[in-house]
Design a protein around this motif. Sequence first.
Motif, mmCIF file in Angstrom:
data_model
loop_
_atom_site.group_PDB
_atom_site.id
_atom_site.type_symbol
_atom_site.label_atom_id
_atom_site.label_comp_id
_atom_site.label_asym_id
_atom_site.label_seq_id
_atom_site.Cartn_x
_atom_site.Cartn_y
_atom_site.Cartn_z
ATOM 1 N N LYS A 117 23.755 -11.069 28.451
ATOM 2 C CA LYS A 117 25.146 -10.901 28.888
ATOM 3 C C LYS A 117 26.064 -11.714 27.976
ATOM 4 C CE LYS A 117 27.129 -10.281 33.432
ATOM 5 N NZ LYS A 117 27.179 -10.797 34.781
ATOM 6 N N THR A 118 26.976 -11.023 27.299
ATOM 7 C CA THR A 118 27.865 -11.712 26.377
ATOM 8 C C THR A 118 29.234 -11.917 27.018
ATOM 9 O OG1 THR A 118 28.781 -9.707 25.414
ATOM 10 C CG2 THR A 118 26.736 -10.524 24.443
ATOM 11 N N ILE A 119 30.090 -12.633 26.317
ATOM 12 C CA ILE A 119 31.430 -12.925 26.842
ATOM 13 C C ILE A 119 32.227 -11.626 27.051
ATOM 14 C CG2 ILE A 119 32.547 -13.320 24.559
ATOM 15 C CD1 ILE A 119 33.110 -15.742 27.435
ATOM 16 N N GLU A 120 31.927 -10.609 26.242
ATOM 17 C CA GLU A 120 32.639 -9.322 26.386
ATOM 18 C C GLU A 120 32.260 -8.594 27.670
ATOM 19 O OE1 GLU A 120 31.004 -9.636 23.178
ATOM 20 O OE2 GLU A 120 32.814 -10.400 22.222
ATOM 21 N N ASP A 121 31.103 -8.938 28.234
ATOM 22 C CA ASP A 121 30.680 -8.285 29.481
ATOM 23 C C ASP A 121 31.413 -8.857 30.693
ATOM 24 O OD1 ASP A 121 28.782 -6.641 28.221
ATOM 25 O OD2 ASP A 121 27.367 -8.309 28.140
ATOM 26 N N LEU A 122 32.114 -9.949 30.484
ATOM 27 C CA LEU A 122 32.801 -10.599 31.609
ATOM 28 C C LEU A 122 34.264 -10.144 31.679
ATOM 29 C CD1 LEU A 122 31.412 -14.182 30.963
ATOM 30 C CD2 LEU A 122 30.535 -12.499 32.585
ATOM 31 N N ASN A 123 34.905 -10.460 32.793
ATOM 32 C CA ASN A 123 36.312 -10.088 32.988
ATOM 33 C C ASN A 123 37.207 -11.086 32.224
ATOM 34 O OD1 ASN A 123 38.626 -8.858 34.095
ATOM 35 N ND2 ASN A 123 38.641 -10.304 35.816
ATOM 36 N N VAL A 124 37.135 -11.024 30.922
ATOM 37 C CA VAL A 124 37.807 -12.017 30.085
ATOM 38 C C VAL A 124 38.993 -11.423 29.316
ATOM 39 C CG1 VAL A 124 37.472 -13.401 27.994
ATOM 40 C CG2 VAL A 124 35.863 -13.600 29.851
ATOM 41 N N MET A 125 38.853 -10.178 28.863
ATOM 42 C CA MET A 125 39.938 -9.575 28.067
ATOM 43 C C MET A 125 41.250 -9.549 28.850
ATOM 44 S SD MET A 125 38.690 -9.254 25.249
ATOM 45 C CE MET A 125 37.072 -9.951 25.000
ATOM 46 N N SER A 126 41.148 -9.270 30.155
ATOM 47 C CA SER A 126 42.357 -9.227 30.994
ATOM 48 C C SER A 126 42.991 -10.615 31.126
ATOM 49 C CB SER A 126 42.034 -8.662 32.368
ATOM 50 O OG SER A 126 41.029 -9.429 32.985
ATOM 51 N N LEU A 127 42.195 -11.655 30.909
ATOM 52 C CA LEU A 127 42.745 -13.018 30.940
ATOM 53 C C LEU A 127 43.704 -13.223 29.770
ATOM 54 C CD1 LEU A 127 42.737 -16.067 31.806
ATOM 55 C CD2 LEU A 127 40.775 -16.345 30.313
ATOM 56 N N PHE A 128 43.299 -12.751 28.612
ATOM 57 C CA PHE A 128 44.152 -12.930 27.431
ATOM 58 C C PHE A 128 45.478 -12.180 27.584
ATOM 59 C CE2 PHE A 128 39.784 -13.328 25.432
ATOM 60 C CZ PHE A 128 39.765 -14.689 25.659
ATOM 61 N N ASP A 129 45.413 -11.029 28.269
ATOM 62 C CA ASP A 129 46.652 -10.283 28.525
ATOM 63 C C ASP A 129 47.629 -11.078 29.387
ATOM 64 O OD1 ASP A 129 45.600 -8.192 27.139
ATOM 65 O OD2 ASP A 129 44.893 -7.101 28.911
ATOM 66 N N ARG A 130 47.081 -11.983 30.186
ATOM 67 C CA ARG A 130 47.937 -12.740 31.108
ATOM 68 C C ARG A 130 48.603 -13.942 30.446
ATOM 69 N NH1 ARG A 130 44.674 -14.322 36.349
ATOM 70 N NH2 ARG A 130 46.738 -15.020 36.979
ATOM 71 N N ILE A 131 48.081 -14.347 29.316
ATOM 72 C CA ILE A 131 48.621 -15.562 28.699
ATOM 73 C C ILE A 131 49.906 -15.245 27.936
ATOM 74 C CG2 ILE A 131 48.169 -17.461 27.096
ATOM 75 C CD1 ILE A 131 45.230 -17.227 27.938
ATOM 76 N N ASP A 132 51.018 -15.695 28.520
ATOM 77 C CA ASP A 132 52.322 -15.510 27.866
ATOM 78 C C ASP A 132 53.026 -16.867 27.833
ATOM 79 O OD1 ASP A 132 53.123 -15.987 30.446
ATOM 80 O OD2 ASP A 132 53.645 -13.891 30.865
ATOM 81 N N GLU A 133 54.322 -16.851 27.541
ATOM 82 C CA GLU A 133 55.026 -18.129 27.375
ATOM 83 C C GLU A 133 55.113 -18.941 28.677
ATOM 84 O OE1 GLU A 133 56.320 -15.157 26.894
ATOM 85 O OE2 GLU A 133 58.062 -14.962 28.214
#
Length: 197
Positions: A117-133
């Motif tokens: 199981k790699t980091i891409e298999d986790l719910n991580v990409m949506s986290l980056f979408d949330r990071i704003d100013e």
Amino acid sequence: MEYPYSFEELVECFKLLPGIGKKGAERMVYHVLSMDEDQVKRLSDALINLKKNMKYCQKCGHICEDELCDICKDTSRDQSTICIVESPRDVFAMEKLKEYNGLYHVIHGTVSIMDGKTIEDLNVMSLFDRIDENVKEVIIATNPTREGETTSLFLARLLSQYDISISRIANGLPMGSNLEYADELTLLKSLEGRKKL
Ligand SMILES: [Zn+2]
């Protein structure tokens, strides 16, 4: 002598639950037999409805019955801090403290070399979408297990591209333990003593 089919079938179903062996399952079936019909219907409806109505929050991945969970909907919470946890159970453990007022992001598992199981298999990409100013700090609160620590390292590396503070909950929690089983004082100290990465 074997049990009648319907009895045996329910025994097998209860055995699917964690920590329930054959003896325990049989005891539960005898109990269901003694319940009145309304209670049994309530139990069976609750099982069906749980699966039917439960969703994952589109923003943070926590369990809820709407598009967004109550925490994401609550505008009075501190929108500048996101705490990353492994599972919805950890959100409930943190919420019990009544100390943390930020948001969460549930990644649903850990990196696991054993399970491929790699980091891409986790719910991580949506986290980056949330990071704003608006986001100032991300707290990594994965469990202090080998997998949790590995995941934390991956996350810290990926998050380093953003201009935010990244912290890891402190080592007060015993190695190999889970947030949800930690006593509240230990978890609170671990949160307060978080270290900048
Ligand atoms: Zn949410």
